[in-house]
Design a protein around this motif. Sequence first.
Motif, PDB file in Angstrom:
ATOM      1  N   PHE A  69       0.015 -15.541   5.311  1.00 48.86           N
ATOM      2  CA  PHE A  69      -0.450 -16.302   4.134  1.00 48.86           C
ATOM      3  C   PHE A  69      -2.144 -16.386   3.932  1.00 48.86           C
ATOM      4  CE2 PHE A  69      -2.098 -20.394   2.310  1.00 48.86           C
ATOM      5  CZ  PHE A  69      -1.397 -20.265   1.149  1.00 48.86           C
ATOM      6  N   ALA A  70      -2.525 -16.623   5.256  1.00 51.12           N
ATOM      7  CA  ALA A  70      -4.258 -16.692   5.329  1.00 51.12           C
ATOM      8  C   ALA A  70      -4.937 -15.274   4.858  1.00 51.12           C
ATOM      9  CB  ALA A  70      -4.577 -16.934   6.707  1.00 51.12           C
ATOM     10  N   LEU A  71      -4.300 -13.944   5.331  1.00 47.15           N
ATOM     11  CA  LEU A  71      -4.721 -12.975   4.899  1.00 47.15           C
ATOM     12  C   LEU A  71      -4.664 -12.635   3.215  1.00 47.15           C
ATOM     13  CD1 LEU A  71      -3.362 -10.517   7.749  1.00 47.15           C
ATOM     14  CD2 LEU A  71      -5.861 -11.321   7.352  1.00 47.15           C
ATOM     15  N   ARG A  72      -3.546 -13.001   2.786  1.00 43.64           N
ATOM     16  CA  ARG A  72      -3.237 -12.580   1.432  1.00 43.64           C
ATOM     17  C   ARG A  72      -3.863 -13.649   0.558  1.00 43.64           C
ATOM     18  NH1 ARG A  72      -3.441  -9.599  -2.574  1.00 43.64           N
ATOM     19  NH2 ARG A  72      -2.140 -10.114  -4.421  1.00 43.64           N
ATOM     20  N   GLU A  73      -3.615 -14.880   0.702  1.00 46.29           N
ATOM     21  CA  GLU A  73      -3.994 -16.032  -0.132  1.00 46.29           C
ATOM     22  C   GLU A  73      -5.465 -16.611   0.051  1.00 46.29           C
ATOM     23  OE1 GLU A  73      -2.305 -16.501  -2.889  1.00 46.29           O
ATOM     24  OE2 GLU A  73      -0.613 -15.560  -2.205  1.00 46.29           O
ATOM     25  N   LEU A  74      -5.776 -16.607   1.348  1.00 44.67           N
ATOM     26  CA  LEU A  74      -7.376 -16.951   1.599  1.00 44.67           C
ATOM     27  C   LEU A  74      -8.203 -16.094   1.567  1.00 44.67           C
ATOM     28  CD1 LEU A  74      -6.398 -19.850   4.190  1.00 44.67           C
ATOM     29  CD2 LEU A  74      -6.582 -20.087   1.865  1.00 44.67           C
ATOM     30  N   GLU A  75      -8.048 -14.907   2.247  1.00 42.07           N
ATOM     31  CA  GLU A  75      -8.852 -13.858   2.185  1.00 42.07           C
ATOM     32  C   GLU A  75      -8.562 -12.765   1.018  1.00 42.07           C
ATOM     33  OE1 GLU A  75     -10.935 -13.578   4.520  1.00 42.07           O
ATOM     34  OE2 GLU A  75     -10.293 -15.587   4.777  1.00 42.07           O
ATOM     35  N   GLU A  76      -7.638 -13.013   0.402  1.00 40.06           N
ATOM     36  CA  GLU A  76      -7.541 -12.364  -0.770  1.00 40.06           C
ATOM     37  C   GLU A  76      -7.269 -10.554  -0.657  1.00 40.06           C
ATOM     38  OE1 GLU A  76     -10.464 -13.701  -3.382  1.00 40.06           O
ATOM     39  OE2 GLU A  76      -9.531 -15.529  -3.680  1.00 40.06           O
ATOM     40  N   LEU A  77      -6.821 -10.436   0.639  1.00 40.09           N
ATOM     41  CA  LEU A  77      -6.790  -8.766   0.868  1.00 40.09           C
ATOM     42  C   LEU A  77      -5.566  -8.084   0.147  1.00 40.09           C
ATOM     43  CD1 LEU A  77      -6.939  -8.921   4.712  1.00 40.09           C
ATOM     44  CD2 LEU A  77      -8.549  -8.219   3.109  1.00 40.09           C
ATOM     45  N   PRO A  78      -5.608  -6.884  -0.283  1.00 40.87           N
ATOM     46  CA  PRO A  78      -4.544  -6.246  -1.052  1.00 40.87           C
ATOM     47  C   PRO A  78      -3.267  -6.272  -0.085  1.00 40.87           C
ATOM     48  CG  PRO A  78      -6.684  -5.079  -0.971  1.00 40.87           C
ATOM     49  CD  PRO A  78      -6.742  -6.196  -0.087  1.00 40.87           C
ATOM     50  N   MET A  79      -2.345  -6.218  -0.870  1.00 46.09           N
ATOM     51  CA  MET A  79      -0.882  -6.404  -0.065  1.00 46.09           C
ATOM     52  C   MET A  79      -0.706  -5.370   1.020  1.00 46.09           C
ATOM     53  SD  MET A  79       0.869  -8.911  -1.065  1.00 46.09           S
ATOM     54  CE  MET A  79       2.396  -9.186  -1.503  1.00 46.09           C
ATOM     55  N   GLU A  80      -1.256  -4.083   0.515  1.00 43.50           N
ATOM     56  CA  GLU A  80      -1.046  -2.834   1.607  1.00 43.50           C
ATOM     57  C   GLU A  80      -2.117  -3.073   2.860  1.00 43.50           C
ATOM     58  OE1 GLU A  80      -2.172  -2.542  -1.737  1.00 43.50           O
ATOM     59  OE2 GLU A  80      -0.171  -1.952  -2.398  1.00 43.50           O
ATOM     60  N   ASP A  81      -3.147  -3.738   2.841  1.00 44.24           N
ATOM     61  CA  ASP A  81      -3.788  -4.339   4.085  1.00 44.24           C
ATOM     62  C   ASP A  81      -3.209  -5.251   4.843  1.00 44.24           C
ATOM     63  OD1 ASP A  81      -5.822  -2.460   3.088  1.00 44.24           O
ATOM     64  OD2 ASP A  81      -7.201  -3.611   2.527  1.00 44.24           O
ATOM     65  N   VAL A  82      -2.712  -6.298   4.127  1.00 51.12           N
ATOM     66  CA  VAL A  82      -1.982  -7.223   4.672  1.00 51.12           C
ATOM     67  C   VAL A  82      -0.753  -6.553   5.468  1.00 51.12           C
ATOM     68  CG1 VAL A  82      -0.649  -9.353   4.539  1.00 51.12           C
ATOM     69  CG2 VAL A  82      -2.749  -9.078   3.167  1.00 51.12           C
ATOM     70  N   ALA A  83      -0.308  -5.706   4.797  1.00 51.08           N
ATOM     71  CA  ALA A  83       1.177  -5.195   5.657  1.00 51.08           C
ATOM     72  C   ALA A  83       0.687  -4.219   6.972  1.00 51.08           C
ATOM     73  CB  ALA A  83       1.727  -4.134   4.607  1.00 51.08           C
ATOM     74  N   ARG A  84      -0.430  -3.515   6.614  1.00 47.89           N
ATOM     75  CA  ARG A  84      -0.876  -2.666   7.804  1.00 47.89           C
ATOM     76  C   ARG A  84      -1.453  -3.777   8.915  1.00 47.89           C
ATOM     77  NH1 ARG A  84      -3.731   0.496   5.137  1.00 47.89           N
ATOM     78  NH2 ARG A  84      -5.531  -0.623   5.025  1.00 47.89           N
ATOM     79  N   LEU A  85      -2.112  -4.865   8.764  1.00 50.60           N
ATOM     80  CA  LEU A  85      -2.501  -5.622   9.577  1.00 50.60           C
ATOM     81  C   LEU A  85      -1.498  -6.261  10.393  1.00 50.60           C
ATOM     82  CD1 LEU A  85      -5.696  -7.314   7.970  1.00 50.60           C
ATOM     83  CD2 LEU A  85      -5.623  -5.855   9.998  1.00 50.60           C
TER      84      LEU A  85
END
Length: 199
Positions: free
Chosen positions: A149-165
């Motif tokens: 949630f923090a990576l996607r919604e707060l950091e607004e990272l692309p889904m692919e980057d969130v998945a990789r992290l």
Amino acid sequence: MDKTEEQRRRAAVQTWLEAYGTPLYRYALVRVGQREIAEDLVQETLLGALRTTRPPDGRASEKTWLVGILKHKIVDHLRSRQRSPLDHCLDPELNDGDDIEAVVFRTDGRWREPTNAWGDPLKTLERKAFWRHLTTCLGRLPAAQSEIFALRELEELPMEDVARLAGVSVGNIYVLLHRARLALRLCLQQMGLGMDDVL
């Protein structure tokens, strides 16, 4: 390091601060819950990025790379806090012998900081309360959901980057985000925030 290399790196840090400073700060704030500490962690992250000998190699975006550095800084901070639990309770603004009135007011009785610089106190209070409640609710989520949630919604990272992290598939990210949003909505409602205030 020669002077042109140092200038190039300093320019890169300024660019990172302008482009990613706010999302990095929000990410840190959610993790540590204290504004000053979050600011310090972002500064340490940018300094760490400045000192590194290798910038991102193209496999990850700069933002993902910086979030990775920040995650390590947060872990280091949390470990050090566990060793000395009283450190985070101390207010760096005041010493034991300080007179609170002398800190807040000038000798002529006026505020040291003009009250018009404070903005709208009610909105500021609501914003602080919301972030405090959100931080509490994120802490109640399973670690994977909170992180995603923090990576996607707060950091607004692309889904692919969130998945990789996170080390999961993009499809799994959607499921975890959905569960996190539902749990956060319920938690925030239980804390008294109305439907208009929640996710």
